[in-house]
Write an enzyme that holds these catalytic residues in place. Structure first.
Site, short mmCIF file in Angstrom:
data_model
loop_
_atom_site.label_atom_id
_atom_site.label_comp_id
_atom_site.label_asym_id
_atom_site.label_seq_id
_atom_site.Cartn_x
_atom_site.Cartn_y
_atom_site.Cartn_z
N LYS A 157 1.04 -1.15 0.13
CA LYS A 157 0.00 -0.04 0.02
C LYS A 157 0.90 1.30 -0.06
O LYS A 157 0.70 2.20 -0.90
CB LYS A 157 -0.88 0.02 1.14
CG LYS A 157 -1.65 1.35 1.45
CD LYS A 157 -2.39 1.26 2.94
CE LYS A 157 -2.82 2.63 3.13
NZ LYS A 157 -3.97 3.06 2.31
N SER A 177 -17.77 10.89 4.71
CA SER A 177 -16.47 11.18 5.05
C SER A 177 -15.58 12.03 3.90
O SER A 177 -16.06 12.44 3.11
CB SER A 177 -15.51 10.11 4.91
OG SER A 177 -15.32 9.15 3.65
N CYS A 226 -6.91 -0.72 2.08
CA CYS A 226 -6.80 -1.89 2.89
C CYS A 226 -7.93 -1.78 3.96
O CYS A 226 -7.88 -0.63 4.20
CB CYS A 226 -5.56 -2.41 3.45
SG CYS A 226 -4.29 -2.73 2.27
N TRP A 276 -18.71 -7.02 6.37
CA TRP A 276 -17.39 -6.39 6.38
C TRP A 276 -16.80 -6.74 7.63
O TRP A 276 -15.67 -6.19 7.94
CB TRP A 276 -17.52 -5.01 6.17
CG TRP A 276 -17.62 -4.45 4.76
CD1 TRP A 276 -17.81 -5.45 3.67
CD2 TRP A 276 -17.67 -3.27 4.08
NE1 TRP A 276 -18.00 -4.96 2.60
CE2 TRP A 276 -17.98 -3.42 2.88
CE3 TRP A 276 -17.71 -2.06 4.51
CZ2 TRP A 276 -18.26 -2.60 1.69
CZ3 TRP A 276 -17.95 -0.89 3.63
CH2 TRP A 276 -17.96 -1.14 2.21
N HIS A 325 -26.99 4.32 1.44
CA HIS A 325 -25.80 4.56 0.32
C HIS A 325 -25.35 3.27 0.00
O HIS A 325 -25.17 2.29 0.87
CB HIS A 325 -24.70 5.35 0.90
CG HIS A 325 -23.41 5.04 0.01
ND1 HIS A 325 -23.45 5.80 -1.48
CD2 HIS A 325 -22.30 4.87 0.05
CE1 HIS A 325 -22.32 5.55 -1.97
NE2 HIS A 325 -21.69 4.96 -1.08
N CYS A 334 -22.58 1.11 -3.22
CA CYS A 334 -21.50 1.52 -4.13
C CYS A 334 -20.84 0.14 -4.67
O CYS A 334 -20.72 -0.83 -3.92
CB CYS A 334 -20.35 2.47 -3.27
SG CYS A 334 -19.62 1.84 -1.88
N GLU A 356 -23.62 4.42 -6.51
CA GLU A 356 -22.55 4.52 -7.39
C GLU A 356 -23.04 4.25 -8.93
O GLU A 356 -23.59 3.19 -9.24
CB GLU A 356 -21.20 3.34 -7.19
CG GLU A 356 -20.12 3.46 -8.15
CD GLU A 356 -20.41 2.68 -9.37
OE1 GLU A 356 -20.10 3.13 -10.63
OE2 GLU A 356 -20.99 1.96 -9.39
N HIS A 368 -12.78 7.03 -6.33
CA HIS A 368 -11.65 6.09 -6.42
C HIS A 368 -10.71 6.60 -7.41
O HIS A 368 -9.64 5.66 -7.66
CB HIS A 368 -12.19 4.66 -6.54
CG HIS A 368 -12.85 4.26 -5.51
ND1 HIS A 368 -14.22 4.35 -5.37
CD2 HIS A 368 -12.69 3.75 -4.13
CE1 HIS A 368 -14.72 3.77 -4.30
NE2 HIS A 368 -13.63 3.48 -3.43
N CYS A 416 -19.18 8.10 -3.62
CA CYS A 416 -18.75 7.36 -2.19
C CYS A 416 -18.18 8.32 -1.23
O CYS A 416 -17.94 9.39 -1.74
CB CYS A 416 -17.84 6.09 -2.54
SG CYS A 416 -17.72 4.81 -1.03
#
Length: 773
Positions: free
Chosen positions: A19, A442, A525, A570, A650, A652, A674, A703, A735
C-alpha cells in the site's frame, strides 16, 4: 502421500508495505524501480512463508488486481489506452485508477487522467476487481514476460512453482461488452492464447498450472456450461498438468461437468461444499487428482482439526497420492500473520488463525494423514482446547440480547406513512432546492488526523485534547461545505478510522486486531473487526459528534451510520450461528442509535449499506432467503423514526440492476448509489422498474484522482433524468471522500455544485431553501 498447496497468499504485506509503496509512487515520491523492489521483496517473503507446501503459487501477487493482471497478460486493453507509450506498469495503473505517477503521465500527455476501468465486487467478497472490457474488435495476444519472470524467480529458490491463472470462461464471464458483442463468441479468439501460455509455461519446466474457474459455483446458462468441455479439450496436450480450481460454494448441477473435464486435477471448496466431496471422488476418473479445500480461506476462526481428520482420513486412505489439501480459496481474504498481534484480546486470539496460521493448520493435517495423529498429538490437543474454549466461553452468548431478538416482529420494520406522504412532511421541516447536493459522509483523512487518533489510542494525549482536534477538523469540514454551497452537510468523520471498525469498537461482542489488514482494492486496505459474540450497544456512538457539527451551521447536517448488513458483511463473522441472527442483533443496536440521533434533533440520517449485494449468495435460488433477512434488518434499524425524519442509505461498486426491487423494499427516503464509473449503467434497471423514492446517482468517481467536469456531471444527471423524475434526483459523489486529498475534493465538489445549479436553471424551477428548523 497427501500433498499440500495454496491457491493464493495475501500480497499487501504484514505491515501493508505494498500500500505505502504504491501510494508513494503515485504521488511521485519514489521511482518505478523502487516500487518493483518492494514487490520482489514481498514475493520472496510470501514464498518463504509457504516453503513447506508441496506446491507454491506463482502469479497470485499483483500490484493492483489479479483480474487486471490477466487482462494485460492476454493483451486485452481498453481501447482508450492503446495508443499510450511508456512503461507498461504506468499504463496498467491508468486502467486501474485513471492515472499513474505524475512524471509518467506528463510524459505520455495524460496529466488530466483517463477514465478508469469499472470496478465491482469479486463474487460475494469484499474484494473489488477491475472489469475486463470487450467489443467486436477485441483481439487477444500473449504478454507473459512478467509471469515468466516470477516463475523463474521462485524456481531459483528451489520451490515447485504452480502458476495461478484465471480460467478462460471465468475471465469472459467477469467482463463486460462495450457494444452488442456476445462474450462467449470471443472464446475461439481467447483459447489459442491460453494454449500458447500453457505451452510457454511447459517450456519453462512448469509441471502444474492452477486454473481458477469459480463461476462453476454459480448458475450457468446451458450454453456456457456446455462450452467448458470443448474449451478444456482444446487446452490438452500443452505439456502441463491443469488443476481446475473452484471455490466460494458448492458446484451442485455443475459438479458432473467439472468432474468430467479433461484436466488433471479438480479443487473443491470442501468448507462450503462438504456434501459434494464423495460425489466428486465417485464421478472423477480414477487417475484424477482431487484437491480439497479443508481450511476456511475467507474467515479467521481456527479449524477444528480433529473433526476435519475424522472425515478426511478415510478419503486419504482411499485416494493416497491423488489427494491434495489446501485452503478453501485464496488466502487473499484474510490477514497475514496472527503472531504479529500484541494487543488483541488474548482469549479471542486463541480462537483465531490468519493466513500464516492456516498454512500451519494445513501442515498439521498433512502430517497427521501421512504419519498418523500421534505424530502431531500435541498440536491436535492444543487445537481441541482452543475450539472447546470458544464454544464454552460465557462471552459469546448473551441471554438479554437473545431475548431482544426474540421480540422482533414485522411492525418493527415499518414506517408510519408511505414515501409520498413522508416526503411532503420532510419538505416542510427541511426545505431543499431541486437537485439537492450532498456528499456521502467522509472527508479527507489527513496524516495529522491519523496521527492524533493514534496518539489518543496509545494514551499519549488526553481525551480532551483528542476531542479538541477532532472538533476543529469538524469545524473545518463544515466551513468548507458552506463555502462550496452544498445543501446537506456532513461532519466529515475525522474520528472514524473505518466505517465498520468505528462502530464495532463501541459494540459489545467485537474484538479488534492491530495488523489484521486485508486488501479491498489496489492500495485500499481494511481491517475487519472480529464478531465473536452477541451484539449490544452500551451507549450512543455518534450523537455527540453530529450534534456538535449541527451547532456550527444552519444548514442540515446528516447523521452518518453504517447499516447492520454492511457491518455484518465487512466483519469476520462468527460461524457458530446463522448470519441472520447476528444481523438482527446489529439492527437493534443501530436502531437505538438512529432513535437517539432523532431525539437530539437530527432530521436527516444516512445508514450506509454499501455491502448489501456482496452478501448475496452465488446461486439465484438462494437470493430470496438472504434478501428477506437483509432488507428486514435494514428496516428494523431505520424505521423507528417519525415521518419528518429523512432516512438515507448508500451503496457502491456492485451490480444492483437485478436486485433493484429489493432495494426499493428498503423504503429509504433517499438512496445514493455508485453510477459514475459504470456510466450510469444502473439506470437500465429503471426501464422496467419504477423506483418510487428519491435517488442520488453518483456523479464523481472518488476512487480516481481525476476531477470531473461540469459537462460530465450534467451529462450523467441528464441520463438519470431520462429514467427518474428530476424532482426526485440528488447530486452527490459515488462514495466517501476519506481517501482523496483536499486539493482534489474542493475543485471536484465545486464542479458538482455548479452543475447542480445549471440543472436547476435548465429545469426552470428552483425552490427557496431555508435553514433547518
Amino acid at each position: 502421500m497427501v500433498k499440500t498447496h495454496n491457491l493464493g497468499f495475501p500480497r499487501i504485506g504484514a505491515a501493508r508495505e505494498l500500500k505505502f509503496a504504491l501510494e508513494a509512487y503515485w504521488k511521485g515520491q519514489s521511482t518505478l524501480s523502487e516500487l518493483e523492489e518492494v514487490g520482489a521483496d514481498l514475493r520472496q517473503q510470501n514464498w518463504r512463508t509457504q516453503s513447506r507446501l508441496d506446491w507454491v503459487p506463482v502469479g497470485d501477487f499483483s500490484f493492483y488486481d489479479q483480474v487486471l493482471d490477466m487482462s494485460f497478460l492476454l493483451g486485452n486493453l481498453p481501447r482508450r489506452v492503446r495508443d499510450f507509450s511508456g512503461e507498461s506498469r504506468d499504463l496498467y495503473f491508468r486502467v486501474a485508477r485513471g492515472r499513474s505517477a505524475p512524471s509518467a503521465d506528463r510524459h505520455d500527455g495524460c496529466s488530466l487522467g483517463i477514465a478508469a476501468g469499472e470496478m465491482t465486487k469479486w463474487f460475494d467478497t469484499n474484494y473489488h476487481y477491475i472489469v475486463p472490457e470487450f467489443d467486436t474488435d477485441t483481439v487477444f495476444s500473449l504478454h507473459a514476460a512478467e509471469l515468466l519472470a516470477q516463475v523463474r524467480e521462485v524456481r531459483s529458490r528451489v520451490f515447485d512453482a504452480k502458476p495461478v491463472l484465471i480460467g478462460p470462461l471465468t475471465y469472459l464471464a467477469l467482463g463486460k461488452s462495450k457494444d452488442a458483442t456476445d462474450k462467449l463468441s470471443l472464446l475461439p479468439r481467447l483459447l489459442p492464447v491460453y494454449a500458447e501460455l500453457l505451452r510457454t509455461l511447459a517450456a519453462e519446466g512448469v509441471q502444474w498450472v492452477q486454473i481458477d474457474e469459480p463461476i462453476l459455483a454459480m448458475d450457468l446458462d446451458p450454453e456456457w456450461k456446455a462450452t467448458f468441455a470443448a474449451a478444456y479439450e482444446s487446452l490438452r496436450g500443452t505439456g502441463v498438468k491443469m488443476m481446475l480450481t473452484t471455490y466460494f460454494g458448492p458446484l451442485q448441477d455443475n459438479l458432473a461437468a467439472a468432474a468430467a473435464l479433461p484436466v488433471d486435477g479438480v479443487h473443491l471448496d470442501a468448507v462450503n461444499a462438504p456434501s459434494e466431496v464423495r460425489d466428486l471422488i465417485r464421478q472423477a476418473p480414477e487417475d484424477r487428482v482431487i484437491s480439497l479445500g479443508v481450511v476456511n480461506g475467507r474467515n479467521i476462526w481456527k479449524a477444528d482439526l480433529n473433526a476435519t481428520l475424522d472425515w478426511l482420513e478415510p478419503i486419504a486412505e482411499q485416494l493416497g497420492n491423488r489427494l491434495w489439501i489446501a485452503p478453501s480459496c485464496s488466502l487473499l481474504h484474510v490477514p497475514v500473520d496472527l503472531a504479529l498481534e500484541s494487543k488483541l484480546d488474548s482469549e479471542v486470539q486463541s480462537w483465531l488463525a490468519f493466513a500464516t496460521q492456516k498454512l500451519e493448520e494445513l501442515q498439521i493435517l498433512q502430517t497427521a494423514l501421512n504419519r498418523g495423529r500421534s505424530s502431531v498429538q500435541a498440536a491436535l490437543d492444543a487445537n481441541a482446547a482452543a475450539v472447546q474454549s470458544r464454544r464454552g466461553s460465557p462471552r459469546v452468548n448473551s441471554p438479554a440480547v437473545r431475548a431482544a431478538v426474540a421480540k422482533i416482529d414485522a411492525q418493527l420494520g415499518k414506517r408510519s406513512s408511505a414515501y409520498a406522504e413522508r416526503a411532503k412532511v420532510q419538505a416542510g421541516v427541511v426545505p431543499l432546492p431541486l437537485f439537492p447536493t450532498t456528499t456521502i459522509g467522509s472527508f479527507p483523512q489527513t496524516p495529522e488526523i491519523r496521527r492524533v487518533r493514534r496518539q489518543f489510542k496509545s494514551g499519549a494525549i488526553t481525551e480532551t485534547a483528542y476531542r479538541d482536534v477532532m472538533q476543529a477538523e469538524i469545524a473545518h469540514c463544515i466551513a468548507e461545505q458552506e463555502s462550496l454551497g452544498l445543501d446537506v452537510l456532513v461532519h466529515g468523520e475525522p474520528e472514524r478510522n473505518d466505517m465498520v471498525e468505528y462502530f464495532g469498537e463501541q459494540l459489545d461482542g467485537y474484538a479488534f486486531s492491530e495488523l489484521g489488514w486485508v486488501q479491498s482494492y489496489g492500495s485500499r486496505c481494511v481491517k475487519p473487526p472480529v464478531l465473536f459474540g452477541d451484539i449490544s450497544r452500551p451507549q450512543p456512538m455518534t450523537v455527540a459528534w453530529t450534534t456538535y457539527a449541527q451547532s456550527l451551521t444552519d444548514q442540515p447536517v446528516k447523521g452518518m451510520l453504517t447499516g447492520p448488513v454492511t457491518i455484518l458483511n465487512w466483519s469476520f463473522v462468527r460461524d457458530d450461528q446463522p448470519r441472520w441472527v447476528s444481523c438482527q442483533q446489529l439492527a437493534l443496536a443501530i436502531r437505538s442509535e438512529v432513535q437517539d440521533l432523532e431525539k437530539a434533533g437530527v432530521r436527516i440520517i444516512q445508514i450506509d449499506e454499501a455491502a448489501l449485494r456482496e452478501g448475496l449468495p452465488l446461486r439465484r435460488s438462494q437470493w430470496k432467503v438472504y434478501l428477506d433477512w437483509a432488507i428486514e434488518s435494514f428496516r428494523i434499524a431505520a424505521n423507528g423514526v417519525a415521518d419528518a425524519t429523512q432516512i438515507h442509505t448508500h451503496m457502491c461498486y456492485s451490480e444492483f440492476n437485478d436486485i433493484i426491487e429489493s432495494i426499493a423494499e428498503m423504503d429509504a427516503d433517499v438512496i445514493t448509489i455508485e453510477t459514475s464509473r459504470s456510466d450510469m449503467e444502473l439506470l437500465e434497471a429503471f426501464r422496467r422498474f419504477d423506483y418510487p423514492n428519491a435517488i442520488g446517482p453518483g456523479v464523481y468517481d472518488i476512487h480516481s484522482p481525476n476531477i470531473p467536469t461540469q459537462e460530465q456531471i450534467i451529462g450523467l444527471m441528464q441520463k438519470a433524468a431520462e429514467r427518474i423524475p428530476y424532482q426526485r434526483l440528488w447530486v452527490n459523489p459515488d462514495c466517501g471522500l476519506k481517501t482523496r486529498r483536499w486539493e482534489e475534493v474542493v475543485p471536484a465538489l465545486e464542479q458538482m455544485v455548479t452543475a447542480a445549479k445549471e440543472l436547476r436553471a435548465a429545469a426552470s424551477f428552483t425552490r427557496r431553501s431555508r435553514p433547518l428548523q
